[in-house]
Design a protein around this motif. Structure first.
Motif, mmCIF file in Angstrom:
data_model
loop_
_atom_site.group_PDB
_atom_site.id
_atom_site.type_symbol
_atom_site.label_atom_id
_atom_site.label_comp_id
_atom_site.label_asym_id
_atom_site.label_seq_id
_atom_site.Cartn_x
_atom_site.Cartn_y
_atom_site.Cartn_z
ATOM 1 N N GLU A 169 21.517 -18.022 25.924
ATOM 2 C CA GLU A 169 21.133 -16.617 26.082
ATOM 3 C C GLU A 169 19.654 -16.514 26.435
ATOM 4 O O GLU A 169 19.261 -15.691 27.265
ATOM 5 N N TYR A 170 18.846 -17.370 25.795
ATOM 6 C CA TYR A 170 17.407 -17.349 26.088
ATOM 7 C C TYR A 170 17.143 -17.728 27.536
ATOM 8 O O TYR A 170 16.355 -17.072 28.229
ATOM 9 N N VAL A 171 17.812 -18.791 28.001
ATOM 10 C CA VAL A 171 17.617 -19.252 29.380
ATOM 11 C C VAL A 171 17.987 -18.155 30.375
ATOM 12 O O VAL A 171 17.283 -17.918 31.365
ATOM 13 N N ASN A 172 19.081 -17.457 30.126
ATOM 14 C CA ASN A 172 19.545 -16.403 31.040
ATOM 15 C C ASN A 172 18.634 -15.182 31.048
ATOM 16 O O ASN A 172 18.483 -14.516 32.082
ATOM 17 N N ASP A 173 18.034 -14.883 29.891
ATOM 18 C CA ASP A 173 17.245 -13.649 29.754
ATOM 19 C C ASP A 173 15.742 -13.913 29.643
ATOM 20 O O ASP A 173 14.981 -13.025 29.262
ATOM 21 N N MET A 174 15.307 -15.120 29.979
ATOM 22 C CA MET A 174 13.906 -15.507 29.788
ATOM 23 C C MET A 174 12.944 -14.536 30.477
ATOM 24 O O MET A 174 13.073 -14.248 31.663
ATOM 25 N N SER A 175 12.007 -14.029 29.680
ATOM 26 C CA SER A 175 11.032 -13.070 30.198
ATOM 27 C C SER A 175 9.853 -12.998 29.250
ATOM 28 O O SER A 175 9.911 -13.507 28.125
ATOM 29 N N LEU A 176 8.779 -12.373 29.696
ATOM 30 C CA LEU A 176 7.600 -12.201 28.852
ATOM 31 C C LEU A 176 7.949 -11.375 27.615
ATOM 32 O O LEU A 176 7.502 -11.670 26.505
ATOM 33 N N LYS A 177 8.771 -10.351 27.807
ATOM 34 C CA LYS A 177 9.177 -9.484 26.701
ATOM 35 C C LYS A 177 9.950 -10.267 25.645
ATOM 36 O O LYS A 177 9.691 -10.133 24.441
ATOM 37 N N LEU A 178 10.892 -11.112 26.090
ATOM 38 C CA LEU A 178 11.688 -11.894 25.146
ATOM 39 C C LEU A 178 10.831 -12.934 24.433
ATOM 40 O O LEU A 178 10.986 -13.156 23.224
#
Length: 210
Positions: free
Chosen positions: A163-172
């Motif tokens: 899930e982290y890899v798919n949604d990786m962003s500064l916010k996350l």
């Protein structure tokens, strides 16, 4: 791709600032470790990095030098016999992980990402492969850590990493960092000793409640 490049710059900046600010703490911990037990201050252990490459992760030594080196602490039958008094405090506060700032500076790790598996944790490595979680730099902390840490079964842990890899962003990444600070302060999700026994005890307790 663009954020990955930005992420590396942010990691370098944060690790450099961390090294400067935490230098007195580093020195104090090193002295405490040396005063209590013989052996090196730092503990090196082979871990899985980017695209299943290997690197030596750095931690403050929290266990006696005769402790098993390639077995996760939570899988030991009686980890308490190996952990030093200083080590127990370092583990409870997660201060034993601080030397990984050096790993971040070297490019072995990121601040946020899947926690690096031991080289022989083949089940976790293979499970992460399903989600592409082996194709990013491992992190000092990550999405799985703020959602359970040692409490999570391998399948769930790998799914969170995906899930982290798919949604990786500064916010996350910012969310992971803030929640990690809160979790560390509360010592959430840390299990010493045999994980299987812990799950069995929890299941047994729930069964008795019925």
């Amino acid at each position: 791709m663009k954020y990955i490049e930005q992420k590396r710059k942010i990691d370098l900046m944060l690790s450099l600032i961390g090294m400067v600010i935490l230098a007195p703490l580093f020195i104090g911990i090193m002295i405490a470790i040396k005063l209590e037990s013989k052996g090196p201050v730092l503990f090196k252990q082979k871990r899985v990095g980017l695209r299943r490459s290997h690197f030596n992760i750095l931690k403050f030594r929290t266990m006696r030098t005769d402790a098993p080196k390639d077995t996760p602490t939570h899988l030991l039958d009686d980890s308490e016999q190996y952990i030093t008094k200083v080590g127990k405090f370092l583990r409870k506060t997660s201060l034993d992980e601080l030397p990984q700032i050096i790993n971040i500076l070297k490019g072995d790790m990121a601040v946020i990402g899947p926690r690096p598996a031991l080289w022989n944790q083949y089940d976790l490595i293979e499970e992460r492969e399903k989600y592409g979680a082996n194709d990013v730099l491992p992190g000092l902390t990550g999405w799985a850590q703020i959602n359970g840490r040692d409490e999570l079964p391998i399948e769930i842990k790998a799914k969170f990493d995906g899930e982290y890899v798919n949604d990786m962003s500064l916010k996350l990444d910012f969310l992971c960092l803030i929640k990690t600070i809160v979790s560390v302060a509360k010592s959430d999700g840390i299990i010493e000793g045999n994980t299987i026994k812990v799950f069995e005890e929890v299941a047994s307790a729930k069964e008795n409640e019925k």
